[in-house]
Design a protein around this motif. Structure first.
Motif, short mmCIF file in Angstrom:
data_model
loop_
_atom_site.label_atom_id
_atom_site.label_comp_id
_atom_site.label_asym_id
_atom_site.label_seq_id
_atom_site.Cartn_x
_atom_site.Cartn_y
_atom_site.Cartn_z
N GLY A 33 0.95 -1.08 -0.01
CA GLY A 33 -0.17 -0.03 -0.08
C GLY A 33 0.97 1.06 0.15
O GLY A 33 2.24 1.12 -0.04
N ILE A 34 0.20 2.37 -0.02
CA ILE A 34 0.94 3.72 -0.17
C ILE A 34 1.49 3.80 1.43
O ILE A 34 2.55 4.12 1.63
CB ILE A 34 0.08 4.77 -0.44
CG1 ILE A 34 -0.45 4.57 -1.96
CG2 ILE A 34 0.81 6.19 -0.44
CD1 ILE A 34 -1.41 5.40 -2.45
N ALA A 122 3.19 -6.24 -5.66
CA ALA A 122 2.19 -5.42 -6.21
C ALA A 122 1.94 -4.37 -5.43
O ALA A 122 1.27 -4.49 -4.42
CB ALA A 122 0.83 -6.55 -6.16
N VAL A 123 2.36 -3.17 -6.30
CA VAL A 123 2.04 -2.01 -5.65
C VAL A 123 0.42 -1.38 -5.89
O VAL A 123 0.04 -1.40 -6.96
CB VAL A 123 3.09 -0.91 -5.93
CG1 VAL A 123 2.67 0.54 -5.42
CG2 VAL A 123 4.53 -1.45 -5.74
N VAL A 124 0.00 -1.22 -4.78
CA VAL A 124 -1.50 -0.60 -4.81
C VAL A 124 -1.62 1.01 -4.78
O VAL A 124 -1.58 1.62 -3.77
CB VAL A 124 -2.44 -1.36 -4.12
CG1 VAL A 124 -2.89 -2.58 -4.19
CG2 VAL A 124 -2.31 -1.46 -2.66
N GLY A 125 -1.27 1.52 -5.99
CA GLY A 125 -1.43 2.86 -5.77
C GLY A 125 -0.37 3.54 -7.05
O GLY A 125 0.76 3.70 -6.60
N ILE A 126 -1.02 3.86 -8.08
CA ILE A 126 0.03 4.14 -9.30
C ILE A 126 0.82 5.55 -9.33
O ILE A 126 1.79 5.50 -9.46
CB ILE A 126 -0.87 4.34 -10.77
CG1 ILE A 126 0.16 4.69 -11.85
CG2 ILE A 126 -2.14 5.25 -10.79
CD1 ILE A 126 1.14 3.31 -12.23
N SER A 127 0.10 6.59 -8.41
CA SER A 127 0.74 7.91 -8.41
C SER A 127 1.89 7.97 -7.32
O SER A 127 3.04 8.16 -7.57
CB SER A 127 -0.25 8.86 -7.96
OG SER A 127 -1.23 9.22 -8.76
N VAL A 154 2.03 -2.88 -10.95
CA VAL A 154 1.20 -1.99 -10.27
C VAL A 154 -0.24 -2.23 -10.39
O VAL A 154 -0.70 -2.20 -11.53
CB VAL A 154 1.64 -0.51 -10.77
CG1 VAL A 154 0.84 0.72 -10.17
CG2 VAL A 154 3.25 -0.09 -10.44
N LEU A 155 -0.89 -1.96 -9.40
CA LEU A 155 -2.39 -2.10 -9.24
C LEU A 155 -3.04 -0.91 -8.96
O LEU A 155 -2.57 -0.12 -8.19
CB LEU A 155 -2.94 -3.08 -8.43
CG LEU A 155 -2.42 -4.53 -8.55
CD1 LEU A 155 -2.64 -5.26 -7.34
CD2 LEU A 155 -3.17 -5.22 -9.53
N PRO A 156 -4.46 -0.74 -9.22
CA PRO A 156 -5.05 0.34 -8.73
C PRO A 156 -5.29 0.66 -7.32
O PRO A 156 -5.26 -0.42 -6.76
CB PRO A 156 -6.36 0.42 -9.50
CG PRO A 156 -6.33 -0.81 -10.18
CD PRO A 156 -5.19 -1.46 -10.06
N ALA A 173 -7.92 -6.45 -12.36
CA ALA A 173 -6.68 -6.01 -12.25
C ALA A 173 -5.94 -6.98 -11.32
O ALA A 173 -4.70 -7.46 -11.37
CB ALA A 173 -6.24 -4.54 -11.75
N PHE A 174 -6.61 -7.31 -10.03
CA PHE A 174 -5.87 -8.30 -9.07
C PHE A 174 -5.67 -9.43 -9.63
O PHE A 174 -4.79 -10.21 -9.46
CB PHE A 174 -6.71 -8.15 -7.81
CG PHE A 174 -6.40 -7.02 -6.53
CD1 PHE A 174 -5.93 -7.28 -5.51
CD2 PHE A 174 -6.60 -5.68 -6.97
CE1 PHE A 174 -5.71 -6.24 -4.69
CE2 PHE A 174 -6.24 -4.75 -6.16
CZ PHE A 174 -5.86 -4.99 -5.02
#
Length: 184
Positions: A33-34, A122-127, A154-156, A173-174
């Motif tokens: 997560g972020i 798996a990173v959840v957060g593109i920005s 990268v995931l939403p 996506a997942f």
């Protein structure tokens, strides 16, 4: 959700707290997560805020047999899954984090990848990924550059605030990560 629901004072007191990673050796997928929100900081569980779609997406994508409650997060380890964050401190909003914090968090995360060697991050957060890892044009999906030898996807962001990703498209996506790194 588990029995504990923090009140406003408990949420305010959670600002700046940290929660333990759900991590260990031999993971197939380490979700990142972020940073924890205040609800997660107060409960001690990742993606704990009601309305966060991480747990429903994980189930809908086929990673889990049923929708887990955030309080059951440690069961992920038995499934070869884990959870960490780019930045450890809890905030009300991810935009409270500085670019320097995100970049420093990326360095710390690279150390975790070196230590635990998951098959996929798996990173959840593109920005946040773009800023933390210096890839300003990155898009959702597989990334060309591994980090510490670990494949990156990268995931939403599963936050309910990210409404242009519906539950169905989020689950798709997942599922793409599960099909690539979990089904083998």
């Amino acid at each position: 959700m588990g029995a504990f629901r923090p009140d406003k004072a408990q949420l305010a007191a959670a600002h700046g707290t940290t929660i333990p990673d759900v991590i260990g050796p031999g993971l197939r997928v380490l979700f990142c997560g972020i940073n924890p929100g205040l609800y997660s900081g107060a409960t001690g569980y990742h993606f704990a805020r009601p309305g966060n779609r991480f747990w429903p997406a994980l189930h809908a994508a086929g990673f889990t047999e049923r929708r887990l409650d955030p309080s059951e997060q440690n069961q992920l380890l038995d499934l070869g899954l884990g959870i960490t964050n780019i930045v450890a401190r809890a905030t009300a909003r991810a935009d409270e984090l500085t670019d320097d914090e995100l970049r420093t968090g990326a360095d710390i995360l690279a150390g975790k990848l070196e230590r635990y060697r998951p098959r996929c991050l798996a990173v959840v957060g593109i920005s946040a990924y773009r800023t933390a890892f210096g890839h300003p044009k990155a898009v959702v999906g597989p990334q060309p550059d591994p980090i510490a030898g670990t494949a990156v996807w990268v995931l939403p962001n599963p936050s309910g605030l990210n409404a242009h990703w519906t539950p169905a498209t989020l689950a798709q996506a997942f599922a793409s990560v599960r099909e690539k790194f979990y089904s083998e």
